[in-house]
Structures are given as C-alpha cells and as structure tokens.
Design a protein around this motif. Structure first.
Motif, PDB file in Angstrom:
ATOM      1  N   ALA A  18       0.800  -1.011   0.008  1.00  0.00           N
ATOM      2  CA  ALA A  18      -0.009   0.062  -0.099  1.00  0.00           C
ATOM      3  C   ALA A  18       0.893   1.250  -0.041  1.00  0.00           C
ATOM      4  N   VAL A  19       0.672   2.075  -0.925  1.00  0.00           N
ATOM      5  CA  VAL A  19       1.332   3.319  -1.010  1.00  0.00           C
ATOM      6  C   VAL A  19       0.147   4.316  -1.342  1.00  0.00           C
ATOM      7  N   LEU A  25      -1.051  -4.616  -6.267  1.00  0.00           N
ATOM      8  CA  LEU A  25      -1.193  -5.875  -6.321  1.00  0.00           C
ATOM      9  C   LEU A  25      -0.270  -6.829  -7.308  1.00  0.00           C
ATOM     10  N   LYS A  26       0.409  -7.959  -6.975  1.00  0.00           N
ATOM     11  CA  LYS A  26       0.978  -8.557  -8.052  1.00  0.00           C
ATOM     12  C   LYS A  26       0.068  -9.319  -9.252  1.00  0.00           C
ATOM     13  N   SER A  27      -0.914  -9.369  -8.704  1.00  0.00           N
ATOM     14  CA  SER A  27      -2.158  -9.953  -9.643  1.00  0.00           C
ATOM     15  C   SER A  27      -3.535  -9.540  -9.461  1.00  0.00           C
ATOM     16  N   GLU A  28      -4.357  -9.398 -10.422  1.00  0.00           N
ATOM     17  CA  GLU A  28      -5.671  -9.088 -10.024  1.00  0.00           C
ATOM     18  C   GLU A  28      -6.337 -10.012  -9.125  1.00  0.00           C
ATOM     19  N   GLU A  40      -3.863  -4.420   3.744  1.00  0.00           N
ATOM     20  CA  GLU A  40      -3.246  -3.398   2.939  1.00  0.00           C
ATOM     21  C   GLU A  40      -4.272  -2.128   3.392  1.00  0.00           C
ATOM     22  N   LYS A  41      -5.400  -2.245   3.406  1.00  0.00           N
ATOM     23  CA  LYS A  41      -6.266  -0.895   3.978  1.00  0.00           C
ATOM     24  C   LYS A  41      -5.818  -0.394   5.222  1.00  0.00           C
ATOM     25  N   ILE A  42      -5.458  -1.373   6.116  1.00  0.00           N
ATOM     26  CA  ILE A  42      -4.995  -0.874   7.510  1.00  0.00           C
ATOM     27  C   ILE A  42      -3.850   0.036   7.256  1.00  0.00           C
ATOM     28  N   PHE A  82       3.599  -1.155  12.636  1.00  0.00           N
ATOM     29  CA  PHE A  82       2.458  -1.327  11.729  1.00  0.00           C
ATOM     30  C   PHE A  82       2.268  -2.443  11.013  1.00  0.00           C
ATOM     31  N   GLU A  83       3.118  -3.518  10.902  1.00  0.00           N
ATOM     32  CA  GLU A  83       2.902  -4.746  10.492  1.00  0.00           C
ATOM     33  C   GLU A  83       2.213  -5.583  11.525  1.00  0.00           C
ATOM     34  N   ARG A  84       2.699  -5.419  12.648  1.00  0.00           N
ATOM     35  CA  ARG A  84       2.050  -6.001  13.894  1.00  0.00           C
ATOM     36  C   ARG A  84       0.642  -5.899  13.983  1.00  0.00           C
ATOM     37  N   GLU A  85       0.129  -4.681  13.756  1.00  0.00           N
ATOM     38  CA  GLU A  85      -1.320  -4.403  13.969  1.00  0.00           C
ATOM     39  C   GLU A  85      -2.039  -4.748  12.735  1.00  0.00           C
ATOM     40  N   ALA A  86      -1.452  -4.597  11.556  1.00  0.00           N
ATOM     41  CA  ALA A  86      -2.226  -5.157  10.319  1.00  0.00           C
ATOM     42  C   ALA A  86      -2.263  -6.760  10.351  1.00  0.00           C
ATOM     43  N   TYR A  87      -1.313  -7.309  10.691  1.00  0.00           N
ATOM     44  CA  TYR A  87      -1.213  -8.882  10.640  1.00  0.00           C
ATOM     45  C   TYR A  87      -2.051  -9.328  11.903  1.00  0.00           C
ATOM     46  N   ALA A  88      -2.263  -8.730  13.092  1.00  0.00           N
ATOM     47  CA  ALA A  88      -3.047  -9.140  14.218  1.00  0.00           C
ATOM     48  C   ALA A  88      -4.742  -8.905  13.683  1.00  0.00           C
ATOM     49  N   ASN A  89      -5.029  -7.843  12.845  1.00  0.00           N
ATOM     50  CA  ASN A  89      -6.310  -7.528  12.757  1.00  0.00           C
ATOM     51  C   ASN A  89      -6.603  -7.671  11.157  1.00  0.00           C
ATOM     52  N   GLU A  90      -5.746  -8.426  10.400  1.00  0.00           N
ATOM     53  CA  GLU A  90      -6.353  -8.572   8.868  1.00  0.00           C
ATOM     54  C   GLU A  90      -7.558  -9.396   8.914  1.00  0.00           C
ATOM     55  N   ASN A  91      -7.784 -10.379   9.545  1.00  0.00           N
ATOM     56  CA  ASN A  91      -8.986 -11.271   9.764  1.00  0.00           C
ATOM     57  C   ASN A  91     -10.262 -10.601  10.012  1.00  0.00           C
TER      58      ASN A  91
END
Length: 108
Positions: A18-19, A25-28, A40-42, A82-91
């Motif tokens: 995310a930028v 994305l690598k693919s659609e 990514e939205k996080i 930032f990654e810790r928050e995103a991984y912990a809450n991505e589900n």
C-alpha cells in the motif's frame, strides 16, 4: 477511495503493498482476497494518520532497528509496529470501522 494497480514486475518476494492511495497487487486475483486487501487498507489508514511521508520514515527506521536487533529481514519486517497491527487484525473485516486513532502505537 482506493486505487488498485496490478503489476508483476514490482514484486518478487511479496504479493502487494500500500502506497497511499494505491494498493499495488502482484495480480488481479489478490483484489478478491478480502483478508489481504484488509491488511493493506490498514496500512493506508496508518499512512493517513501520519500524513504519509512520516509513515515511511518511521517504517524504515523501525525496520533498520529491528534488522540490527534480529539479524533477519523477515523477522525485522514482522516486528514493525505497523505490520504487527495489520497482521493481528487482517482477519477482522470490520476492524477499520472500530479502530482507534493511532492504534498502531500499542504494537510498539
């Protein structure tokens, strides 16, 4: 509004990033992966909270500190707040609706 751009050339070891305001994305196919997109939205929300440029500076500094400490690129990446928050809450697909401002601070 999120903009999706598909590019295989930018990615070899990861599926996207995310930028603000774009999710590359690598693919659609990844656009249909709700958990991946939520992750990514996080990051997009984190970037907005830090006014974009400071996010990248903080991200890079944290990565370097963790890299020195952990001596592993993957472990350093996973240790970034930032990654810790995103991984912990991505589900949790409703996470962004209930997320508090600067929530990543609790992951430092």
């Amino acid at each position: 509004m999120v903009i999706y751009i598909y590019t295989k050339r930018l990615f070899t070891k990861f599926s996207g990033c995310a930028v603000w305001p774009i999710i590359f994305l690598k693919s659609e196919d990844f656009k249909n992966d709700k958990i991946f997109v939520n992750h990514e939205k996080i990051h997009l929300r984190q970037q907005l909270e830090l006014l974009i440029v400071p996010f990248y500076i903080w991200y890079a500094v944290e990565f370097c500190v963790h890299l020195i400490r952990l001596k592993s690129k993957y472990k350093a990446y996973r240790a970034i707040s930032f990654e810790r928050e995103a991984y912990a809450n991505e589900n949790d697909l409703g996470y962004l609706k209930k997320r508090s401002f600067w929530a990543y601070l609790r992951w430092i």
